[in-house]
Structures are given as C-alpha cells and as structure tokens.
Design an enzyme around this catalytic site. Structure first.
Site, PDB file in Angstrom:
ATOM      1  N   SER A  40      10.246  -8.791  -6.922  1.00  0.00           N
ATOM      2  CA  SER A  40       9.682  -7.981  -8.004  1.00  0.00           C
ATOM      3  C   SER A  40      10.275  -6.582  -8.078  1.00  0.00           C
ATOM      4  CB  SER A  40       8.163  -7.870  -7.827  1.00  0.00           C
ATOM      5  OG  SER A  40       7.837  -7.396  -6.529  1.00  0.00           O
ATOM      6  N   HIS A 246       4.426  -0.817  -7.287  1.00  0.00           N
ATOM      7  CA  HIS A 246       5.790  -1.131  -7.692  1.00  0.00           C
ATOM      8  C   HIS A 246       6.377   0.051  -8.456  1.00  0.00           C
ATOM      9  CE1 HIS A 246       4.574  -5.264  -6.821  1.00  0.00           C
ATOM     10  NE2 HIS A 246       5.857  -5.591  -6.852  1.00  0.00           N
TER      11      HIS A 246
END
Length: 264
Positions: A40, A246
């Site tokens: 990711s 993230h």
C-alpha cells in the site's frame, strides 16, 4: 578579384553561416520500461484518486505514477497493491517484469511483519500491550522477513538482470516529543517508531546484499510525521480505516517522489 581572395572570402562566409546556425539540441533519452511493485505504501493508499484499481488502491498521486508522469518511460506497469505481502508480490506482481525492464521500485515487508495489527493493538490496548506487539513484529522482521525478502529480490534480479532496483523503506509514523496533545502515548509512539527502525535495518540489509538501492523512508519523511510541527505527510486515523497511517498525497509528492527521482 584574384582566385585566392575569392576562396578565402567564400570560406569566411561559410564559417560565419555555420557559427550563426543554432546548435542541434541533444536528443531526448526516453526512460525504459518501469515496473512498480509492492504494498500500500507503493500503491499510494491514503493519497486518493484510485481510478478503477479497486481494492489495490493505486493512486494517481503515488510516487510511482508521479515518476512515470515526469520521466515518460517506454512502458509503465503499475501492479503494487494495498495489503500485499511478499508472497503476493512473487505470485501476482513480478510476472510483469521482463528482460527489457530498466527500473523496478518496491516497498514490501511491513504487512508480513503484521504492522497493521500492530497499529490496531496500539490504538485499542494498553502501553504494555502495544510494546509487546511491537516486539513480536520486530522479532518476526529480524528472524523470518529476510528469507521472504530474498525470495522477492531473487525473482526481480533473475527477470531483469540489468534493471535498476529501488527499494523504498517505511517512514517513522510519529515525531517523538512533537505537537500532539491527544492520541497515543509517547510510549506507544516510541515502540511503533522502533518497529520502523527494525524494518529499515532488515530491508536495507537485504536490498544491499542484492546490489539494490535503498531509499530510507525515515529520512524522506523527516519533519513531516504525525505530531510534527510542519505539514504532516502521513494520515492519522482516517476513514476508510485502511488509509490510516499511510502517506497522504503531499507525502507521496514531497517525501517518496523526490527521494526516488534522486536515485532513478
């Protein structure tokens, strides 16, 4: 006019014309095939604009797409996928690498070590629970992750012997002693950052053994972690939940992309 004078005058005129003509521009060298692998952090989860990539969440704001936009490779194959572990890369991604590939990028290993579960346990559990879960992830990273990385890196090198391979590491999630007045305790933040340190040590070591270039995410994001006083390049808890912790679009653009551009 004597013949000698005519010849001299003609040569002088030709020289003047050549001197005045614009120099030909150097030919533009197009980058070769670029294959972007990984999890990711490589797909750009957390940075938005995922197009039709579904659960892989490949972002138009990811460092891979930004590099392709800026360098116009002869081919760009973007197969990084949110949630990928090393076995997913070997099973589903490395097949995109061919002998003419000139650049490969990858981040992988965090999911193998269970980093998503680490963040869940640290948000829901006590300090001691968080520290213990991080120690478990660190032990896995030291003892079991090297062989898993070797399996990935071996396939990359075998498929593209002449490619430049850039392995991107993970950033620190938190700036310790930072500006956050709420959220996880400093004990939890320190334990999470220590896991990033262990991952960096293991991943850089294995990448170096294969002659790959390692980009240290901790340096790339320094001063822009959660709790930093500067612009934050990482999401805290957000919705959808899988985009938490993230890099956001600014982090992909300001952290990973220039670090990749500097070595590729």
């Amino acid at each position: 006019m004597p013949l000698r004078s005519i010849v001299i005058a003609s040569l002088a005129l030709a020289g003047a014309v050549l001197a005045a003509a614009p120099a030909l521009a150097d030919p533009v060298v197009q980058a070769g095939k670029y294959v972007a692998l990984g999890d990711s952090y490589s797909s750009g989860t957390g940075a938005g604009s995922y197009g039709s990539s579904g659960s892989c969440k490949r972002s138009a704001n990811s460092y891979a797409q930004l590099w392709a936009n800026a360098n116009a490779p002869s081919a760009f194959v973007f197969v990084a996928c949110s949630g990928a572990v090393t076995t997913d890369v070997t099973a589903n991604q490395v097949g995109s690498i061919t002998s003419d590939t000139s650049l490969v990028t990858i981040s992988v290993g965090g999911n193998d070590a269970g980093f998503a579960d680490v963040m869940t346990d640290c948000n829901l559990g006590s300090d001691s629970t968080c520290v213990a879960r991080n120690q478990e992830a660190q032990t896995y990273a030291r003892d079991q992750l090297p062989a898993r990385l070797d399996a990935v890196y071996t396939q990359i090198r075998n498929r593209a012997p002449n490619a430049r391979v850039v392995v991107l590491g993970y950033p620190h999630i938190y700036q310790l002693g930072g500006s956050c007045s709420v959220g996880l305790s400093e004990t939890k933040r320190a334990a999470i950052n220590q896991s990033s340190d262990v991952l960096a040590q293991v991943i850089s070591g294995r990448a170096g053994a294969f002659g790959f270039t390692f980009v240290d995410g901790r340096s790339a994001f320094a001063g822009h972690e959660i709790c930093a006083s500067g612009a934050r390049w990482l999401n805290s808890i957000t919705w959808p939940i899988d985009e938490s912790y993230h890099p956001n679009a600014a982090g992909q653009r300001g952290g990973y992309y220039p670090a990749l551009e500097a070595v590729a």
